[in-house]
Design an enzyme around this catalytic site. Structure first.
Site, short mmCIF file in Angstrom:
data_model
loop_
_atom_site.label_atom_id
_atom_site.label_comp_id
_atom_site.label_asym_id
_atom_site.label_seq_id
_atom_site.Cartn_x
_atom_site.Cartn_y
_atom_site.Cartn_z
N SER A 26 0.81 -1.21 0.00
CA SER A 26 0.00 0.00 0.00
C SER A 26 0.85 1.26 0.00
O SER A 26 0.40 2.32 -0.45
CB SER A 26 -0.91 0.00 1.23
OG SER A 26 -0.13 -0.04 2.41
N ASP B 240 3.19 -0.76 12.70
CA ASP B 240 2.50 -1.55 11.67
C ASP B 240 3.08 -2.97 11.60
O ASP B 240 3.42 -3.46 10.54
CB ASP B 240 2.61 -0.87 10.31
CG ASP B 240 1.54 -1.37 9.32
OD1 ASP B 240 0.51 -1.88 9.79
OD2 ASP B 240 1.75 -1.25 8.11
N GLY C 262 4.06 1.49 -1.36
CA GLY C 262 4.91 1.63 -2.53
C GLY C 262 5.33 0.29 -3.11
O GLY C 262 4.69 -0.74 -2.85
#
Length: 414
Positions: A19, A130, A21
């Site tokens: 998402s 993340d 790159g």
């Protein structure tokens, strides 16, 4: 086709997309590298570019055997790129998609490696924000560990923080991947080191079960579950490991272990997990209304097409869920307190032993109907038996004589 990235690097071929790159196999002055080229809309954001440069020192200074090191940051025209160590292997999501779930020993060994990497990052004041299987790489050229696991390295440090600029998210937005978001992030609190522990415990649960504890359905429902629902035991999981998972999935950040403590505790459990096979559990259905009509079983995916898991919702324009069903940063409104409170339903997504019908599923409802029919048939049989007994007691009188008629019946012969 090769392309230049700044003055020092050349990108040769695409290794993967996400998402944020595209990751390229590249070449630099010191040999092969991995180059993460961020999306063009990110590169054109001057505020983000400034933040990118500000984070340079923190990102370049993070070195650990279980962290994919950032060697350089490139800002050149429309190119915004992180140059990283090249790991010869695959990511944890790919392995999980292939095997569905891992044996506890291998799962714990992988997560212990990641916990060690997080401990080094947290000590340096860096929060990942993340942690998920897509951001864990497995070094296939490294020595095998417990359960045949390959060394695990955490990557993409700082990417979520870089994207999470005030202009992009404001105070009412959150950044992350829904299945792995800690409750305090959902409630709008600033992310601290404890959010990485919650996300890593979610990854461990997923490696053991094949699904995340609060995932499935609309992203808003997933966020609500993180705040309102309790995680329930997996059938067959050793109690010591389960208690560790429960502690790290606690709603209160202060109740969770530190990364260094989690890594040490997991390694202590490895001997007792040796030789244990993968857990035999099935994924729970998404919540359904009791009177919802049955849906026909989904047809299998055509040959050659990937199986799309539940919850594969693209939340960022330009994201490609086909590349990875959870590889997306969420940017969405923080649920209001009444919305979170209104969704509390206890432990609605309880896992079950393999072969048992799913609560609320078509199979479960069909089984319930069969039980009701069986009870109804039994009741009819009982009524019929009582009727026959009464008929026999009255001598089988077809006229249905009442009690006064029995006094006139002739006694049986001796």
């Amino acid at each position: 086709m090769a392309r230049k990235i700044g003055s020092r690097y050349t990108a040769h071929q695409i290794l993967g997309r996400g998402s944020a790159g595209t990751v390229w196999l590249g070449e630099g002055p010191e040999g092969p590298v991995a180059i993460k080229l961020l999306r063009e809309d990110l590169a054109s954001d001057q505020e983000l570019v400034s933040r990118f440069v500000q984070e340079r020192t923190a990102l370049l200074g993070l070195e650990h055997p279980h962290v994919v090191s950032v060697r350089d940051l490139v800002v050149d025209g429309n190119d915004l790129a992180l140059v990283m160590d090249l790991v010869r292997g695959t990511d944890l999501r790919t392995r999980l998609d292939r095997e569905r779930r891992l044996a506890p020993e291998a799962a714990v060994a992988v997560v212990a490696d990641v916990a060690d990497g997080l401990a080094a990052a947290h000590a340096a004041g860096v929060v990942h924000r993340d942690v998920k299987p897509e951001n864990v790489l497995l070094d296939m050229q490294g020595p095998l560990g417990p359960g045949g696991s390959h060394p695990a390295l955490l990557t993409d440090f700082g990417v979520a923080k870089l994207i999470d600029t005030p202009r992009r998210t404001r105070a009412t937005k959150i950044i992350g991947t829904p299945d792995y978001l800690a409750p305090e992030i959902v409630e709008g609190l600033p992310p601290r080191a404890a959010v990485d522990i919650y996300a890593l415990a979610t990854v461990l649960y997923e490696l053991l079960a094949g699904f995340t504890p609060f995932g499935g359905g609309h992203p808003g429902a997933v966020l609500r579950r993180h705040v309102t629902e309790r995680v329930v035991p997996l059938p067959g999981i050793p109690d010591e490991l389960w208690q560790l998972l429960v502690q790290c999935l606690a709603k209160a950040p202060a109740s969770r272990l530190r990364a260094s403590e989690l890594g040490a505790r997991l390694r202590e459990l490895l001997p007792m997990l040796a030789g244990m096979g993968p857990l035999d559990v099935d994924e729970p259905d998404a919540e359904q209304e009791e009177d919802a009509p049955e849906e026909p079983p989904a047809s299998p995916a055509p040959a050659g097409e990937p199986v799309r898991r539940r919850g594969a919702v693209p939340l960022v324009p330009g994201a490609k869920p086909a590349d990875s069903n959870r590889d997306t940063h969420t940017s969405m409104r923080v649920p209001a307190p009444d919305e979170l409170a209104g969704g509390a339903r206890g432990t609605a997504r309880a896992p079950r032993a393999s072969g048992a019908p799913r609560p609320g599923s078509a199979r479960n409802r069909a089984a319930a109907r069969r039980r009701r029919l069986a009870v109804g048939a039994g009741a009819l049989a009982l009524v019929a038996a009582i009727g026959v007994g009464t008929w026999l007691a009255t001598g089988g009188d077809e006229g249905g004589a009442g009690p006064q008629d029995t006094r006139n019946s002739a006694p049986a012969s001796p």
